[in-house]
Motif scaffolding. Sequence first.
Motif, short mmCIF file in Angstrom:
data_model
loop_
_atom_site.label_atom_id
_atom_site.label_comp_id
_atom_site.label_asym_id
_atom_site.label_seq_id
_atom_site.Cartn_x
_atom_site.Cartn_y
_atom_site.Cartn_z
N LEU A 61 0.83 -1.21 0.00
CA LEU A 61 0.00 0.00 0.00
C LEU A 61 0.87 1.26 0.00
CD1 LEU A 61 -2.84 -0.96 2.53
CD2 LEU A 61 -2.90 -1.02 0.03
N SER A 70 1.09 4.27 -2.86
CA SER A 70 0.53 5.49 -2.30
C SER A 70 0.76 6.68 -3.24
CB SER A 70 1.16 5.78 -0.94
OG SER A 70 0.78 7.05 -0.46
N ILE A 96 -3.21 -6.64 -6.76
CA ILE A 96 -4.07 -5.44 -6.70
C ILE A 96 -4.22 -4.82 -8.07
CG2 ILE A 96 -4.17 -3.08 -5.82
CD1 ILE A 96 -2.97 -4.11 -3.21
N GLU A 116 -13.26 -0.60 -8.06
CA GLU A 116 -12.96 0.64 -7.35
C GLU A 116 -14.01 1.70 -7.66
OE1 GLU A 116 -9.13 2.20 -6.94
OE2 GLU A 116 -8.07 0.31 -7.27
N PRO A 160 -11.69 5.14 2.07
CA PRO A 160 -10.50 4.40 1.62
C PRO A 160 -10.19 3.20 2.50
CG PRO A 160 -10.11 6.76 1.51
CD PRO A 160 -11.43 6.59 2.19
N LYS A 174 -12.76 0.46 1.74
CA LYS A 174 -12.48 -0.08 0.40
C LYS A 174 -11.29 -1.04 0.46
CE LYS A 174 -10.24 2.40 -2.58
NZ LYS A 174 -9.86 3.44 -3.58
N THR A 175 -10.26 -0.66 1.22
CA THR A 175 -9.07 -1.50 1.33
C THR A 175 -9.37 -2.79 2.06
OG1 THR A 175 -7.62 0.44 1.34
CG2 THR A 175 -6.72 -1.61 2.21
N ILE A 177 -10.44 -4.56 -1.57
CA ILE A 177 -9.13 -4.81 -2.16
C ILE A 177 -8.42 -5.99 -1.50
CG2 ILE A 177 -6.83 -3.83 -2.52
CD1 ILE A 177 -8.11 -1.12 -2.89
N LEU A 178 -8.35 -5.99 -0.15
CA LEU A 178 -7.60 -7.04 0.55
C LEU A 178 -8.11 -8.45 0.25
CD1 LEU A 178 -5.43 -7.96 2.51
CD2 LEU A 178 -6.98 -7.43 4.41
#
Length: 223
Positions: free
Chosen positions: A45, A49, A115, A123, A133, A136-137, A141-142
């Motif tokens: 991450l 970034s 990812i 997304e 965020p 969402k992560t 995403i995870l």
Amino acid sequence: MGGYTWDFSAITRNWDQLMDGLAVTLQLTGICTVIGLVGGFLVCLMAMSRLAPLRWIAVAFIELFRCTPALVQIIWIFYCVPFFFGVFFDPFLMAVLALGMNITAFNAEAYRAAIQAIPSSHEDACTALGLSPLKKTVYVILPQALLMATPVLLTNTIGLLQQTSLVAIVAIADLMYQGKTLATQTYRPIEIYTAVAFIYFAFSLPLSQVVGLWERRLRSRLA
């Protein structure tokens, strides 16, 4: 080889010592695997970034540990960290530090590739739903990154199990260190090292089979 007489009693007499070494090896592997799974995702991450300083630090970390031999990393951390920084830890903790950072770097790249393979529409859906965020992560995403990165993460774990043998050079009593000690004491290096190799193989083979099974299931699921 034709005139060599095998004597496996050197193994049976010292089996407990080998198992003590195996216990240390499995401890190292288990602890560093957890560090690599969690730390790898966090470093990934950071590397993705939008904040340049975070991205630079993460990329430098990844490249440093991916582009230098693990043996050099272990030796440097054991001997140079105390010298330069005055920090002294238990040898086992130093081994965890070295191997943990190594697998963290490799896992970070596995997560990054996973990812980037997530469709952008996911997304967009998160944005449309107003997810923060963090949510969402954690929730989008995870889970998907873990699913797609699992074969590579398991392969990295197999490599980690085998790389633990490198800590024998700094006198941590893992499986390889115990094998080296017994080979010297019993004068039966061929039998001892053969047994050590089979023990590593016995633990690595099931993991490699799981990797193949997971890849086949993943391909069918994505199809």
